[in-house]
Design an enzyme around this catalytic site. Structure first.
Site, PDB file in Angstrom:
ATOM      1  N   ASP A 121       0.857  -1.185   0.000  1.00 45.08           N
ATOM      2  CA  ASP A 121       0.000   0.000   0.000  1.00 45.08           C
ATOM      3  C   ASP A 121       0.894   1.237   0.000  1.00 45.08           C
ATOM      4  O   ASP A 121       1.630   1.472   0.970  1.00 45.08           O
ATOM      5  CB  ASP A 121      -0.821  -0.065   1.306  1.00 45.08           C
ATOM      6  CG  ASP A 121      -2.083   0.754   1.253  1.00 45.08           C
ATOM      7  OD1 ASP A 121      -2.415   1.284   0.186  1.00 45.08           O
ATOM      8  OD2 ASP A 121      -2.745   0.829   2.311  1.00 45.08           O
TER       9      ASP A 121
ATOM     10  N   GLU B 138     -14.014   1.130  -0.234  1.00 45.00           N
ATOM     11  CA  GLU B 138     -14.087   1.168   1.236  1.00 45.00           C
ATOM     12  C   GLU B 138     -15.181   2.126   1.711  1.00 45.00           C
ATOM     13  O   GLU B 138     -15.335   3.229   1.167  1.00 45.00           O
ATOM     14  CB  GLU B 138     -12.723   1.606   1.811  1.00 45.00           C
ATOM     15  CG  GLU B 138     -12.771   1.746   3.337  1.00 45.00           C
ATOM     16  CD  GLU B 138     -11.419   1.853   4.028  1.00 45.00           C
ATOM     17  OE1 GLU B 138     -10.387   1.867   3.339  1.00 45.00           O
ATOM     18  OE2 GLU B 138     -11.439   1.953   5.267  1.00 45.00           O
TER      19      GLU B 138
HETATM   20  O1  KIV Z   1      -4.381   0.003   4.862  1.00 43.43           O
HETATM   21  C1  KIV Z   1      -5.217  -0.904   4.754  1.00 43.43           C
HETATM   22  O2  KIV Z   1      -5.230  -1.880   5.513  1.00 43.43           O
HETATM   23  C2  KIV Z   1      -6.209  -0.772   3.697  1.00 43.43           C
HETATM   24  C3  KIV Z   1      -7.366  -1.716   3.700  1.00 43.43           C
HETATM   25  C4  KIV Z   1      -8.281  -1.406   4.799  1.00 43.43           C
HETATM   26  C5  KIV Z   1      -8.048  -1.747   2.387  1.00 43.43           C
HETATM   27  O3  KIV Z   1      -6.079   0.069   2.851  1.00 43.43           O
END
Ligand code: KIV
Length: 269
Positions: free
Chosen positions: A89, A187
């Protein structure tokens, strides 16, 4: 209780795309090798979410997570779960323009075995997704409630409550799909709206707090295992009472030490 044996197969972007209308996808977060190994042959995808800044580093939001921190945790996850399709991410501030985004995504690919990256944003960020995907980076989008916008939006707000917002979210989803993303996290969106978004795109949608209408689900591991005690969002299901179990076990350990029953003769060298 029976142990369910899955027919696990390592995912790739083609298999993920082909899952649309075929099989519901399961994604879970992980931040370390120990848990990643436990999830490896069960979940289709492991997300090294920037949520680690909250659940692992104890911060109040995700905004102070750094790329080095994400790389460190992704390396741990990829080491523990080498067969998993692992997604890093991208943290706040690492994709503010096309060049920065590509430079940072290349750094991720050079220094981890992440299969893909995830970035938050809709129409406004489609040009960044396009630049990344046309340079061979596999991108998962993330629309709806976007935690990296928490300070600019003044809080976490459920999306898709009005016709206008629903239309915007559909535009966002289509723009991210057209830009080349292989999947899309939705989300914190009203489930009727999440359904419309899911029907509007041909890439799989992965929901969190978006009802049972998306092509898959994602959940934060520490939420689903009940380790986070302060607050339980409505969309979280506790599959285990982790916090209670841990405290009970550690209390038992302290008791055994104080009672001098641990270690026992059998536990000695
Ligand atoms: O950072 C995270 O865990 C996320 C998920 C909730 C999709 O972006």
């Amino acid at each position: 209780m029976s142990i369910i044996k899955n027919n696990f197969e390592t995912m790739n972007v083609t298999k993920i795309k082909n899952s649309k209308n075929n099989k519901k996808l399961t994604m879970i977060t992980a931040y370390d090798a120990l848990f990643a190994k436990l999830f490896e042959e069960i979940a289709d995808m492991i997300l090294v979410g920037d949520s680690l800044n909250m659940s692992f580093a104890g911060k109040k939001d995700t905004l102070s997570a750094t790329l080095d921190q994400m790389i460190y945790h992704t390396n741990a996850v990829c080491t523990g779960a080498p067969k998993a399709f692992t997604i890093l991410d991208m943290p706040f501030g690492t994709y503010i323009n096309k060049d920065e985004a590509l430079k940072n995504a290349i750094k991720v690919y050079n220094s981890t075995n992440a299969a893909a990256i995830k970035i938050e944003g809709g129409e406004d960020r489609a040009c960044i997704v396009k630049h990344l995907s046309s340079n061979s980076i596999a991108v998962m989008g993330h629309i709806g409630l976007m935690p990296q916008y928490v300070r600019s939006e003044g809080g976490y707000k459920v999306r898709g409550k009005t016709k206008e917002d629903t239309q915007q979210l559909i535009k966002d989803a289509k723009a991210i799909e057209e830009a080349g993303a292989f999947a899309l996290v939705i989300e914190g969106v009203m489930s009727e709206t999440a359904k419309k978004i899911t029907q509007a795109v041909s890439i799989p949608t992965i929901g969190i707090g978006a009802g049972n209408v998306t092509d898959g689900q994602v959940i934060v591991w520490s939420d689903m295992l009940g380790f986070f005690e302060e607050f339980k969002p409505k969309f979280v299901r506790h599959y285990m009472d982790g916090a209670k179990l841990v405290k009970k076990a550690v209390n038992q350990y302290r008791h055994d030490v104080q009672e001098k029953s641990f270690p026992s003769k059998e536990e000695e060298y």
